[in-house]
Each structure stands twice: as structure tokens, then as C-alpha cells.
Design an enzyme around this catalytic site. Structure first.
Site, short mmCIF file in Angstrom:
data_model
loop_
_atom_site.label_atom_id
_atom_site.label_comp_id
_atom_site.label_asym_id
_atom_site.label_seq_id
_atom_site.Cartn_x
_atom_site.Cartn_y
_atom_site.Cartn_z
N ASP A 19 55.22 -25.32 -4.99
CA ASP A 19 54.26 -24.34 -4.48
C ASP A 19 52.92 -25.02 -4.16
OD1 ASP A 19 56.06 -22.25 -4.72
OD2 ASP A 19 55.35 -21.62 -6.68
N GLY A 78 58.81 -18.80 -4.86
CA GLY A 78 60.23 -18.56 -4.75
C GLY A 78 60.54 -17.09 -4.99
N SER A 79 61.60 -16.60 -4.36
CA SER A 79 62.05 -15.23 -4.65
C SER A 79 62.81 -15.22 -5.97
CB SER A 79 62.92 -14.72 -3.51
OG SER A 79 62.11 -14.57 -2.35
N GLY A 80 63.16 -14.04 -6.42
CA GLY A 80 63.84 -13.90 -7.71
C GLY A 80 62.90 -13.51 -8.83
N HIS A 81 61.58 -13.44 -8.51
CA HIS A 81 60.59 -13.03 -9.50
C HIS A 81 60.08 -11.61 -9.22
CE1 HIS A 81 60.57 -17.17 -10.76
NE2 HIS A 81 60.04 -17.59 -9.63
N HIS A 89 61.92 -19.77 -14.27
CA HIS A 89 63.13 -20.16 -13.53
C HIS A 89 64.23 -20.55 -14.50
CE1 HIS A 89 59.51 -21.27 -11.28
NE2 HIS A 89 60.14 -20.71 -10.29
N LYS A 96 50.87 -20.27 -8.10
CA LYS A 96 51.34 -20.60 -9.44
C LYS A 96 51.50 -22.12 -9.54
CE LYS A 96 55.14 -18.02 -9.36
NZ LYS A 96 55.09 -17.60 -7.95
#
Lengths: 327, 327
Positions: B109, B53-56, B215, B104
Site C-alpha cells: 500500500d 486490498g479487498s476482503g476487509h 490478512h 494503512k
């Protein structure tokens, strides 16, 4: 106040201890936390010394290393380093080639670097940065404030000094870089100085401060939160209008986070700013995106545009090896 | 929600456009924003592909480049990339030497990388990272979560692949690195997923979440805010107890910011964690401090300790040239 600290009065020292330990291959911490200097000095080179209040990290300690600064003096949070800190740093890293002070245009920094220049037993010269177009005078400065553009001056003059430029040459170059550099910032939230314990200023949930300074000092106006492209438009327009004819050549576009803004938003702002510049027919040839000149945990960013001539591009591209900037 | 965005649904694409433009010397953006790949591929090399996921950010797109990943697939914010993204990335960068997926340990994922492995018309293998000691199972994973330690796996295996290690060797090495790596995080504030528009969880002004996931998912317990050294003590104790005998050798200490925590606090946490490790007679030989595996603008940090053997130290030290990690 939610921060990872033990006591406000020991924050800076503990953080510097950590910084020096984590980057022991690059830097040494001077006595009594007065300065951070390069582990290895280059004899005969002009020594670059900068500094300022802490809370803007990685500026300046994170820029100490080959290709950039020789030493940096960290003051307490948002407080200028003292003249004796600066003198000790200058004398620790300076030799016959002299010492160049790079000073952001804030009243306290100017005064203390001036006093240090008088006290230091070595040849010194000073470049004053004043890239912030937001306000002509501010609560903390006579004249424009020196903000994120200071990084550009430190990088380019640092590379020149590394290649053997003498003190006079470094001054002329640094003044040219500064003269072609403009910045403007925007805050979405305040920051909290640990010793104060409460936010520096108040912004309601739908407001932002256009033209904010890097200590949270007021900018041009407080307005309603807007879409990113409208914010980027106001900032790039102010910058480009101020740069005038200088904007016609090769440009560096630097989008800088203030500490609390994540990378995904900074790249979006970069994208918006770049598109706006290109729509005006302007040419971005170099880029930098990241949180390099911060205001503690403030959410916000600044946009910096530097007009680079061919020599400056070569110097920008020269290797740099510091804690925060490496290529 | 105070963010630099235009519309939540275009945030990722606009940010990736900015990222690709700012780092055009290093990366190329694949069609339809499916992946970011290296500009230049090395024929005959095992190709490393990660994603999530993006945001990391900078994880994972910021780690694409020589010495680390060949491609990364960005999902929407906190959402796994789709199998077809992963397949296209694998086929864009993979050759006869095969493709190594670094994943991860999160349910979404795992599932999507497994489907991609079945669909891809190339040889693949997978390393699953699960370095988070905070919880044994989580709201998003069976087994431990893969968090900041993923960076260590990507860096070390990336260096090995660059030096010609084959697919089987990369898998064994990556599993060894993961087995010797432990992390734990703490949140001082929540983050806000743009499409949701409100904070993921609520923390009162004097609370923190010990063991938080990247998250914002729950950790071990919600407790009163404490001094930094007590927080560092709880985290390093959990990590070292879990590492057991592996902690006796050379260690990497990595203090990672979650996005909203400034550098001055991260170095203070590094200082506290390092002192605590050294007081136990443990040996920190490599260090990394910065916001590399983030949760949007969350204030918080994680501590990662990796047990490194001599081969891993050599590989850690190998050059890396990505947007976010360079030496």
C-alpha cells in the site's frame, strides 16, 4: 467450540451488558436482563415490542430506538423469551395507545407472546410474521417460519407508529407488509449453540442446506454447493413464484447474512439476485445488505423480497436511529 | 472452500457492482472498478482517498460518503490497489484544496500510494496509520501495521475536512489521531483467500493466534484458547501499556469483528474490555462495536482504543452518511 465467551450460562447477560453500555445513548437494559427498551419514550405512541431467542443479533435488541421498536425481549440463545419478560417489557413501554407485539411464527414465541398478551395490564395486539417460503410447516412451527422479513415489518410499522398511527392501523399495515414479504435462506455451515457445545447439524465440505431456518433447522433439501448465481436463482425463483402478482410493483431487495458470511459475498449475492429480478422485468427500488437476522456464526444468507406500496416506501425511508439500523 | 462466489477472478467486480447498486444514493463506481467515489462532491473541500486490498469490507468502500471518504480504491483480495487506480480516484474527486491519502502501513500500500502521489496531477498529502501494537515489524510491513484504527482516522479527519479544514490541518489532525490510537487482534480461525482456495494458516481446534494481522499474518504467539476475559485482558493491557500517559483522558473503545464472529460475542468482548479499562480508572466516552475492518470470514476480533481530545470528540460525533457507518 471456538467462541469469545467466559461461560455459556453467562454469555447472554454479559453480551447484553456490553450492548447496553455501548449504546447507552439509545437504550436502557431492564431489570434482570428481561428486556431492552428505548431510553426515551414518546407518550401517546403505540409501543412496539418484539423479542425471541438470542443468537439472531442485531434482531431484535439492535432494532430498539426511534423509528423502530420500543422494547425487545431477548430469550436465551434460540429460546423464546418467557411470558413474564414480555409482560414487563410491555408494561415498561406501553401506555394508553397500546402495545403491538411483533412475533416471528415459531411455536415457542407464539405461545409465550399469547400468554403475555393475556397477562399484560395494557391493551395489546399482535402481528405474526411468516415470510419464509422454504417450508410450509417446520420442525419449530405450524405454518411458515418468520425470518428476516420481520425486520421489514418492524421498520415500516415502527415508522408508522412514530407518525401517530393507532394500534388498529399498525396491525393492518404490519399484516399487509408481512403478506407482501417472502424470504428464503441457505446455509453453508452450521452454527454451534454455546450451551450445546457442538454444531447443530452436520454439512460436509461440499454441501449446503437450501431453505435452512434461522436456528439451523432443516430446509427443503441438502444439495451440493453451487455457484452463487445458481443459489440466488433458486432462492429468488421460489420467492417470486410465491409472491405472484404482488411482485409486479416496487420491490425491496434485502440480502441478509447469517453471521459468518463476509460482506464481499453478501454484495455478490445481492448483485446476482438483483440481476435475476431485473431480468424478469421486476423493479428493485430499495435495498438492504448486511447481517441483520443471524444464526450465531452460521455461514449462509437469506434473500428477502418485499412488495412495497407508495405508503410503505415513505415509511421505509423515514429516519431510524437504533444500534444496528440508522438512516 | 465454501463461499458465495461464481469464479474467484470475478468475485471483486461482482461484489462492487452489487455494492454500487445497493448504495446508488451514496456512491458511484468508477470505470473498470478502479474506485468507488461519492455521488456528490463538495467543491473546495479536501478530498480524502483511501484504499487497500479487498476482503476487509466495509473498510474502505463502505466508508465513502459525507463525513468520511471521498473515494476508495479496492485492490484484489488482500492485494494493494495499483498506482493508476489511486491516481484516477484522486483526480476524480480532488480539486484545488488537494487530496489526502489515508494509507494503512503495509509495504504494498505504501509503495503504490507513494507512486500515485508522484504521478497525480493534483496536490496530495499522506497519513500513514500504524496502530497495531502486536508486532513492531511484520511479514508485510516495516514498522507497525495499520489496522482497525484506520477507521477512527478516516472518521475524524473526514469530519474535519467536511467542516473546511485545509490539507495541512487534516494531516496534523490525522497524525494526532493515529498517534493516540492502538489496536490488537486475535484470530480463532483462519480465512481463505478465494484465489488460493485453502486457508491462509492452520489453527488447531483449541488454538488462537494472539496479535494476528488483518490478512491472517502471524501475531505475537499461538496459544491455547482462553476465556474471553483473559483474551480481552491481554489485548487491553498491551494497548494501554503502549498508549502510556495518553490513556489518561477520554477514550474511544472500538471492538471490531473480523468477519466470522457474531455480534453476541463482540458485545461480550466489548463488555469485558470496558470493565478492564474502567477497573484501571480509565474513561470510555465513545464506543463502536461491529465488523468494520474484517479479514474475509475469519473468526476473531480486534480491540482499538483511541485517546480523544475535545476537538476529536466533536468531530467523531459529526454526522456521517456512508454505506457502513451512519449517524
Amino acid at each position: 467450540m471456538k467462541k469469545f465467551i467466559n461461560f455459556p450460562e453467562t454469555l447472554l447477560a454479559e453480551s447484553l451488558d456490553g450492548f447496553a453500555a455501548a449504546h447507552a445513548d439509545i437504550v436502557i437494559l431492564g431489570p434482570e436482563y428481561k428486556f431492552v427498551r428505548r431510553r426515551s419514550l414518546t407518550p401517546g405512541k403505540v409501543a412496539l415490542v418484539s423479542g425471541g431467542g438470542s443468537g439472531h443479533e442485531p434482531l431484535h435488541v439492535g432494532f430498539v430506538g426511534v423509528g423502530m421498536l420500543d422494547a425487545a425481549c431477548p430469550g436465551q440463545v434460540f429460546t423464546s423469551p418467557t411470558p413474564d419478560q414480555i409482560v414487563e417489557a410491555a408494561q415498561a413501554v406501553g401506555g394508553d395507545a397500546g402495545v403491538l407485539f411483533i412475533v416471528k411464527n415459531y411455536a415457542g414465541d407464539r405461545m409465550n407472546f399469547e400468554m403475555a398478551a393475556e397477562m399484560a395490564e395494557c391493551r395489546t395486539a399482535t402481528i405474526l410474521t411468516d415470510d419464509d417460503v422454504a417450508v410450509e410447516n417446520s420442525t419449530h412451527s405450524a405454518g411458515r417460519r418468520g425470518v428476516a422479513g420481520t425486520l421489514v415489518v418492524e421498520k415500516i410499522v415502527g415508522a408508522a407508529a412514530e407518525r401517530g398511527a393507532d394500534l388498529a392501523r399498525c396491525v393492518v399495515l404490519g399484516e399487509r407488509v408481512n403478506a407482501g414479504t417472502r424470504s428464503m435462506g441457505v446455509a453453508l455451515t452450521s452454527c454451534t449453540v454455546p450451551a450445546a457445545g457442538s454444531p447443530t447439524f452436520a454439512l460436509s465440505a461440499d454441501e449446503m442446506e437450501m431453505g435452512v431456518g434461522i436456528h439451523g433447522e432443516p430446509g427443503r433439501r441438502r444439495v451440493k454447493l453451487a455457484r452463487a448465481e445458481r443459489i440466488a436463482d433458486e432462492m429468488t425463483t421460489a420467492i417470486i413464484n410465491d409472491l405472484g402478482d404482488r411482485a409486479a410493483g416496487d420491490l425491496l431487495l434485502f440480502v441478509n447474512g447469517f453471521g459468518g458470511t463476509p460482506s464481499i459475498e453478501l454484495y455478490l449475492m445481492y448483485n446476482a439476485a438483483r440481476r435475476l429480478l431485473e431480468e424478469r422485468g421486476l423493479r428493485v427500488v430499495r435495498s438492504l445488505v448486511g447481517s441483520f437476522v443471524t444464526s450465531l456464526e452460521m455461514a449462509g444468507c437469506s434473500i428477502t423480497v418485499s412488495a412495497l406500496d407508495s405508503e410503505m416506501i415513505v415509511l421505509w425511508d423515514q429516519p431510524v436511529h437504533t444500534a444496528a439500523l440508522r438512516w
